[in-house]
Scaffold this active site. Sequence first.
Site, mmCIF file in Angstrom:
data_model
loop_
_atom_site.group_PDB
_atom_site.id
_atom_site.type_symbol
_atom_site.label_atom_id
_atom_site.label_comp_id
_atom_site.label_asym_id
_atom_site.label_seq_id
_atom_site.Cartn_x
_atom_site.Cartn_y
_atom_site.Cartn_z
ATOM 1 N N HIS A 72 0.834 -1.203 0.000
ATOM 2 C CA HIS A 72 0.000 0.000 0.000
ATOM 3 C C HIS A 72 0.865 1.247 0.000
ATOM 4 C CE1 HIS A 72 -4.176 -1.602 1.375
ATOM 5 N NE2 HIS A 72 -3.663 -2.304 0.396
ATOM 6 N N TYR A 200 -9.356 5.595 7.166
ATOM 7 C CA TYR A 200 -9.537 5.992 8.574
ATOM 8 C C TYR A 200 -10.551 7.125 8.549
ATOM 9 C CZ TYR A 200 -5.220 3.473 9.853
ATOM 10 O OH TYR A 200 -4.260 2.519 10.076
HETATM 11 C C1 PHB Z 1 -6.265 -4.098 10.760
HETATM 12 O O1 PHB Z 1 -6.211 -4.377 9.566
HETATM 13 O O2 PHB Z 1 -6.707 -4.905 11.589
HETATM 14 C C2 PHB Z 1 -5.800 -2.759 11.189
HETATM 15 C C3 PHB Z 1 -5.223 -1.915 10.254
HETATM 16 C C4 PHB Z 1 -4.810 -0.656 10.634
HETATM 17 C C5 PHB Z 1 -4.962 -0.245 11.940
HETATM 18 C C6 PHB Z 1 -5.519 -1.104 12.883
HETATM 19 C C7 PHB Z 1 -5.939 -2.359 12.510
HETATM 20 O O3 PHB Z 1 -4.573 1.009 12.285
#
Ligand code: PHB
Length: 389
Positions: A72, A200
């Site tokens: 990514h 996010y």
């Molecule tokens: C996840 O894929 O479980 C994951 C990814 C990013 C994060 C936390 C959990 O910040």
Amino acid sequence: MRIQVAIIGGGPSGLLLGQLLHRQGIETVILERQTRDHVLGRIRAGILEKGTASLMREAGVADRMERECLIHDGIMLSYGNDPFEINFRQLIQSSVIVYGQTELTYDLYHAREANNAKTVFGVEEVRLYNLDRPSPYVTYRHRGQDRHIDCDFIAGCDGFHGISRQSVPRSIRREYEKVYPFGWLGILSETPPVNDELIYASSERGFALCSMRNPNLSRYYIQCALSDTVHEWSDNDFWDELRRRIPASKAEALVTGPSIEKSIAPLRSFVTEPMHWGRLFLCGDAAHIVPPTGAKGLNTAVSDVNYLYLALIAHFQEGDNEGLDRYSEQALLRVWKAERFSWWFTNLMHRFPDQSQFDRKMQRAEITFLRDSTSAQTVMAQNYVGLPY
Ligand code: PHB
Ligand code: APR
């Protein structure tokens, strides 16, 4: 029994340390409280920093990761309905790797078994002795028998609930903690991810995260109350709430399906100092916890393992103890930076129960500053892909 390094805990920290040491001819035993299946059944974050991937390569356990991982180049952030990208490749010519912690742990167990390195599962009553003398030892019970291991060093890799940290005398130990007033409700579903990068999302209703494991396995989270239970959240309720928190275009594209795992995790920041006492060295969750925003838990554990591994080989191969003496100071320097980043990202993206309108305006101003400032994005990118060791 006598061994060079006794490792308490067979999670990713203990396994990776054991594998790296094995390749240098240093003998270890791993004592794990649970069964192998139990350890492999735990679902954790799935983002690897460059340094984590390099250490997996150095440990000779990266083949499947290289084949199956996703690379990514950035992440999406959104505030309400306003998404934007932080592009690591453009900003700092870097990227992260998407590969589940469960897969990484499986690869490490597989290598350990192929090496015939000793792992004892289902150990009870592990106790550490003579930590401040040249001849430490470990006792434990296994299948009803009392056991004893003499060793040169003990690596405390037994997570937040382990006994290693408690073995550092109370008068020496300092603990720093922050507990957040919410949890994350997570589900895993065999559906294609809603976006090709992680999203996010901060919304008036709380935080949400769209993540993934592979092109047909998605991992989603929503911020929930600490008092919530998984039984109160049907799959449909989860999907409805997720849709309300992510940008409208993504909500429309979201493919839903039955959850194959559903769990709630509390959020905590925690650090214990020092990470070294006599012949005991703490690594990973045994010494520190971060909230999952930014996925620093595993990566910070791996940076501890890196420092401890280098210090142990300098000791065994060259009789040089400087790395061991400096371990705690060196590891903590990086730990606190990861703590700061995870705390900052958590504060930026979540709704807090006692938050004022002013506090919300501050969050919005900070996120729009991030959207509009290449410098702020560069700082975010450097932290997200991982600070140097
Ligand atoms: C996840 O894929 O479980 C994951 C990814 C990013 C994060 C936390 C959990 O910040
Ligand atoms: N005796 C033996 N083993 C123990 C004991 C004990 N008293 N207490 C705990 N353990 C084992 C646990 O069962 C677990 O398998 O120690 C292991 C610790 O593993 P983790 O909790 O996974 O910690 P660590 O290996 O440091 O991994 C770092 O990164 O993403 C984060 O929290 C996440 O697992 C994570 C981690």
